[in-house]
Scaffold this motif. Sequence first.
Motif, PDB file in Angstrom:
ATOM      1  N   THR A 199       0.950  -1.274   0.177  1.00 26.92           N
ATOM      2  CA  THR A 199       0.092   0.243  -0.116  1.00 26.92           C
ATOM      3  C   THR A 199       0.891   1.318   0.118  1.00 26.92           C
ATOM      4  N   ILE A 200       2.021   1.263   0.806  1.00 30.64           N
ATOM      5  CA  ILE A 200       2.764   2.490   0.838  1.00 30.64           C
ATOM      6  C   ILE A 200       3.701   2.790  -0.231  1.00 30.64           C
ATOM      7  N   THR A 201       4.406   1.575  -0.367  1.00 28.14           N
ATOM      8  CA  THR A 201       5.650   1.621  -1.326  1.00 28.14           C
ATOM      9  C   THR A 201       4.898   1.474  -2.708  1.00 28.14           C
ATOM     10  N   PHE A 202       4.074   0.710  -2.972  1.00 28.68           N
ATOM     11  CA  PHE A 202       3.685   0.325  -4.209  1.00 28.68           C
ATOM     12  C   PHE A 202       2.363   1.051  -4.605  1.00 28.68           C
ATOM     13  N   LYS A 203       1.846   1.628  -3.472  1.00 26.05           N
ATOM     14  CA  LYS A 203       0.408   2.357  -3.687  1.00 26.05           C
ATOM     15  C   LYS A 203      -0.812   1.635  -4.114  1.00 26.05           C
ATOM     16  N   ILE A 263      -7.706  -1.790   0.320  1.00 24.33           N
ATOM     17  CA  ILE A 263      -8.826  -2.918   0.465  1.00 24.33           C
ATOM     18  C   ILE A 263      -8.364  -4.038  -0.371  1.00 24.33           C
ATOM     19  N   ILE A 264      -7.662  -3.839  -1.482  1.00 27.65           N
ATOM     20  CA  ILE A 264      -7.074  -4.882  -2.394  1.00 27.65           C
ATOM     21  C   ILE A 264      -6.308  -5.623  -1.645  1.00 27.65           C
ATOM     22  N   SER A 265      -5.250  -4.855  -1.339  1.00 26.48           N
ATOM     23  CA  SER A 265      -4.189  -5.558  -0.441  1.00 26.48           C
ATOM     24  C   SER A 265      -4.732  -6.345   0.772  1.00 26.48           C
ATOM     25  N   GLY A 266      -5.484  -5.675   1.549  1.00 27.96           N
ATOM     26  CA  GLY A 266      -6.183  -6.420   2.695  1.00 27.96           C
ATOM     27  C   GLY A 266      -6.833  -7.754   2.459  1.00 27.96           C
ATOM     28  N   VAL A 267      -7.678  -7.931   1.231  1.00 28.35           N
ATOM     29  CA  VAL A 267      -8.140  -8.970   0.754  1.00 28.35           C
ATOM     30  C   VAL A 267      -7.049  -9.878   0.458  1.00 28.35           C
ATOM     31  N   ALA A 268      -6.121  -9.720  -0.378  1.00 32.81           N
ATOM     32  CA  ALA A 268      -5.098 -10.384  -0.822  1.00 32.81           C
ATOM     33  C   ALA A 268      -4.487 -11.174   0.457  1.00 32.81           C
ATOM     34  N   ILE A 269      -4.307 -10.321   1.478  1.00 31.20           N
ATOM     35  CA  ILE A 269      -3.439 -10.906   2.652  1.00 31.20           C
ATOM     36  C   ILE A 269      -4.694 -11.743   3.425  1.00 31.20           C
ATOM     37  N   ASN A 270      -5.717 -11.213   3.441  1.00 27.47           N
ATOM     38  CA  ASN A 270      -6.897 -12.140   4.053  1.00 27.47           C
ATOM     39  C   ASN A 270      -6.992 -13.703   3.435  1.00 27.47           C
ATOM     40  N   ILE A 277       0.434  -5.347  -8.171  1.00 27.46           N
ATOM     41  CA  ILE A 277       1.501  -4.473  -8.155  1.00 27.46           C
ATOM     42  C   ILE A 277       2.231  -4.396  -9.651  1.00 27.46           C
ATOM     43  N   THR A 278       2.037  -5.560 -10.410  1.00 32.76           N
ATOM     44  CA  THR A 278       2.442  -5.316 -11.736  1.00 32.76           C
ATOM     45  C   THR A 278       1.858  -4.769 -12.591  1.00 32.76           C
ATOM     46  N   TYR A 279       0.366  -4.607 -12.429  1.00 34.80           N
ATOM     47  CA  TYR A 279      -0.575  -4.030 -13.147  1.00 34.80           C
ATOM     48  C   TYR A 279      -0.196  -2.350 -12.969  1.00 34.80           C
ATOM     49  N   GLN A 280      -0.062  -2.129 -11.496  1.00 35.25           N
ATOM     50  CA  GLN A 280       0.015  -0.717 -11.052  1.00 35.25           C
ATOM     51  C   GLN A 280       1.347  -0.395 -11.675  1.00 35.25           C
TER      52      GLN A 280
END
Lengths: 407, 368, 535
Positions: free
Chosen positions: A117-121, A125-132, B338-341
């Motif tokens: 979220t911070i480095t790759f922006k 929510i998407i990142s959270g879903v993936a981690i869950n 991330i790669t899409y981004q």
Amino acid sequence: MNVSERLGSLSTAQRTVATGCSLLLLISITRVWSGADDLTSAGTVGASLRLAVPIAMAGLGGIYAERSGVVNIALEGMLVLGTWFGAYAALEWGGWAGIAFGIVGGMLGALIHAVATITFKVDHIISGVAINIMAPGVTRFLTATVYDRPTETPTIPTANRTGTFTVPLVSSGLESIEHRHWFLVSDVAGVVRGLTTEVSWVALLAVVVLVGSWFVLWRTRFGLRLRSIGENPYAAESLGVSVVRMQYYGVLISGACAGLGGAFLATVQNSQYKEAQTGGRGFIGLATMIFGNWRPGGLAAGAGLFGFSQALPLRQGDLVGPLLLLVAMLLAVIAIRQGAAARWRQAIAAAVGSAVSAIVYAQVDELPKQFIQATPYVVTLVVLATASQKLRPPAAAGQIYRRGGAH
Amino acid sequence: MANIRVPDPRRVAAAIAAPLIAVAIAGGVSAVLLVLTGHDPAVVLNTLGNRLGETNTLMDAANRAIPLYLSGIAVAVGFKMNLFNIGVEGQYKVGALTAAVLGAAVTLPGPLHVVFCLLAGLIGGALWATVPAVLKVKRGINEVVSTIMLNFIAISLVAWLYTGVFKGSAAGELNTRTKYLPESAWMPDLVSNGSHRVNSFAIVAVLVGVAYYLLVWKSRFGFQLRASGANPFAARTSGVDPTKMVFRAMLISGAAAGLVGLPELLGDKHAYTDTFSVGLGFDGIAVALLGRKHPIGIAIGALVWGFLDAAGRFLDLDGIPREIVTILQGVIVLAVVITYQVAEQFAQRRITAETAAKAERLDLEVAG
Amino acid sequence: MSDTTPEHGTTPPAVELRGIWKRFPGVIANHDVNLTVRAGTIHAIVGENGAGKSTLMNTLYGMHRPDEGTITIAGRQVTFRSPTDAIAAGIGMVHQHFMLADNLTVLENIVLGAEPTHGGRIDFAAAKRRIDELKDTYGIEIEVDQLTEHLGVGERQRVEILKVLYRGARILILDEPTAVLVPQEVTELFENVRRLVDEGVTVIFIDHKLDEVLEVSDDITVIRSGTTVATVTPDEVDARRLGELMVGSELPTPETTTSTVTDVVELSVSGVTARHAAAARHGAAGGTGGTAGSGGRPLLDDVSFEVRRGEIVGIAGVEGNGQLELVEAILGLQRIDAGSIHLAGDDITSLSVRKRRHAGIGYIPFDRQREGLLLTSPLWENMILGYDDAERYVRGPWIAAGKAKTVADAAIARFGVKTPSNAVPAFALSGGNQQKLIVAREMTANPSLLIAAHPTRGVDVGAQAAIWDELRAARAAGLAVLLISADLDELIGLSDSLLVMFRGAVTARLDPATATPTQLGMYMAGEVQSQEEVA
């Protein structure tokens, strides 16, 4: 001067105490009325505390992350990681190692969230879903790799678990009073005993962390900067605060809190890691954070409330029914207060709710356990829908920060 | 994420390269994890590779892909409107229960009964999605928060209903369930081989995909929806009310979600039982992201996801916990996003530069 | 008349800028700027919108470096790499848009980033003592323990000033400080500013309200078209002269084309009054600060005028005086409390936005990226925005991509949008080409009324001429145009008649052929409110 104005003139601490006392009074009335003496027994209070700790820690994790502007719905995943790492280390090296490793496990999940979220922006929510999605897979994989069965670890022997403490004189001294079932007096005794008898040291640690977090967030430079970033990162940036670094701190602490909650769940509240053990507590934590208005004090109240409501179905005898009675009285009080403040719509809504609860209590023999399970979520939705103007989420939470991106 | 549709071979290459790179990264991360835990990554690769040529596994994958595809479409509808419907998980359960209860309560001739159940599912899902839609439009409550809460409320509500009022199983039965649907509501398998099969619900899924494509990507309504999502201020200025579009998008998404549980209901279990699948809603988010919201892309995403689910079982035979597949799936999602981004940023920069260069050339032509 | 400022004793000037040039791609924002600010004075910088005031102040605050020229602070030549350097040199800036965290207390906002600590915790007591000193010294009143979100605009500004003083600033830049304030807040601000100067602080403030400037400042520097044209003292000039300096000694001569104005009224606005800001705009933005209408003044105050076919009616006025609200009222985006709007004789007052657009209103919006474009969508889709029911783009309920692309290609060619293809996303275009695309979209719809807000803002000269030609041609063909612009060349060059808006009301109606710079400057600054000329 009406009631709410008078309440408004009190300090936050006074108001908290007043609310707590009135709640206890209502519970006491409920107990006497319904005859469910276990409602405020030391056992119920102790169980509530144990159930509240993981919820509170997950919620505290939510506060740290969102106060730094990062929405963290991966709390559930971090909690899951905390349970496995906690159980594993407890089995290997003992209770406190379990706690430490649980924290590390939660932080590993948080690190992924922070990088994404911070480095790759990436959208929070998407990142959270993936981690869950990932976290239960990781723990199941690790369980299957390390132990025989993929769904649970062996039981942690007592020697490898953190201990409890009992405050000597208080606990035993109040026992007889509690068992007299006097109005209010015995309830107070029960609550005090519940909080002083066989209390886990880790629960004490959690309380310290919670209180400490209030201090850190509102009294230190670090806390001020963290909160400022969740509110207006560009204002903070313009004053020389490194937004990215502070957000990393916020998310990592968030993971540490959730990890601690997970370790507590697996090694203190239970004695092994089990699949699906967290049962959505990360999301209850999220709900509690919202209920508590993104503040540790409100969070503690919410966690206590939800912990209490979850403890009731676990106790012997029907305690859930009396809870309805309590809700009915609570809503009646709210209706009166809203009525006094001439907020008629709210007053009528609360009065109707009160009446419905009372009728259900009178008519239904046993309340289904699903109602209790859904309580935290329903309460939070109701709070969101009715008191959203009083809720104050961090203004920049969920927004992607780009350095120098102010207009 | 922008929709840049320039018919440019490099662009097409990038679109294919990004997910491949993501899969490679996910494979790498999983390999490291396998080595760290004393397993051989080559075995995993080999097992999964072998299953790719095996009809039974592929049938399982396709069958598994049906609900995933529907779920992915439901999520994608929201995405196109800049809405994050995390509530598919709850909506599909409510939809499935609605279809199970209403479907068992009526007597209808074959195809009509199936259609009736489909409609019941659509309506059930849409109704449950009305709650976050109203909360967002009327009270300004973020749909992510409300749908998370509503997922859990749906679980409790559905459990209470099918174990209570709508309970159809006898006292001694192993599983609690609703009443069985009459056979007229069952959907047959398209192909089957023993326990391996592909249900005819695949046809419904394809139709839903086509409907999604036409409605959201090709129609005037879809244009207004996408415009409201891309820039609500511009939409408002152009005469489209973004709040109405929020409501409609949420309802359509919920309706699509209401179908997610139906392949299992109509094609397999024929009742809502306590062994009903969970997590399809969250997997749908992953599938929608993998497929970049495109109906074909989501299909590919659903098949990949389904294949990993189906083939993962065989890893246990090699002594490798099949859960490595779940990890693989999670890492794929993160890596893909991330790669899409990153690819998107490169593409934006490139297109801006090319456009500027073209403008300069035109200026020179005018000058010369 | 430049640099006639007398030097006082041996004290070096607080700020001295010499020969400052600043270029941005395609624009020279500042050229040959010279500015001397005496220590301990209030120095006003005035100029029209877009004259280059903000660029200059950003240069002084280290937001960017000048291409040429020197900056001297208190006799020492300096180079600022960032605002941090400027702060270290004792310069503080209060931006027009405040940088405050709403959910923090005033105290927390002030100390953020410069917190005094004692044993790990923030020493709020020490910070408060420091702030109390500043408050006493400079006579600034604010309760520091309250939550910032409860503050009004004037109070927020005081917090920003305290923030800057807390960091030890001795030179204060205020960027259009009065733009967001109601009159009594302005009075308070000026009291505070005078007190600051009494205590030795130097204040530079950017403004374009001439009465205020004359009232409060010791020196006034006028900027026009990116350069400093004069520095005067208030006793040397009056508002009339200052207005002339701002606008330039000569107004552009209008085109001597024959009038195409017909007798047919296309748009008729009568008695339109609006008191509340459009909910969607402000609710969605959720931003801080009040609207132009705060303080009980209506956003639109009994506005009446007509636009005939073949006529271009220009609206002049300093931004924020009701132009946006007027346009949104005509489009149906702003609710009105009184009055009516007729288009070609039909009452459209209660029609929806879409129906009004259907009735023939084209719109070139104030902010093209925010209101006019889908930045990530291809150009041909942007052509459809607002016209997704027009025959040329659709087939039944479907978007007809083929047809739309053909129309887009034709429009791109006709309006000279420089792009490799119609499939390029809108963000890739330069500002000028984005604007041409919007003009192309609106003109393709063949409107009967075109509302053009700043149609050539931020557009290069070639594109500007092209857009002007289009407008003239459309006018000749009978189009009614309502033109809002801050560019006097544009307004006077194109308009058949000119209205001036001030505080939500139309305060003057002028003939562009005979209007003088003095007249225009004074009406725009609210110096004269001649109701008799409106009628």
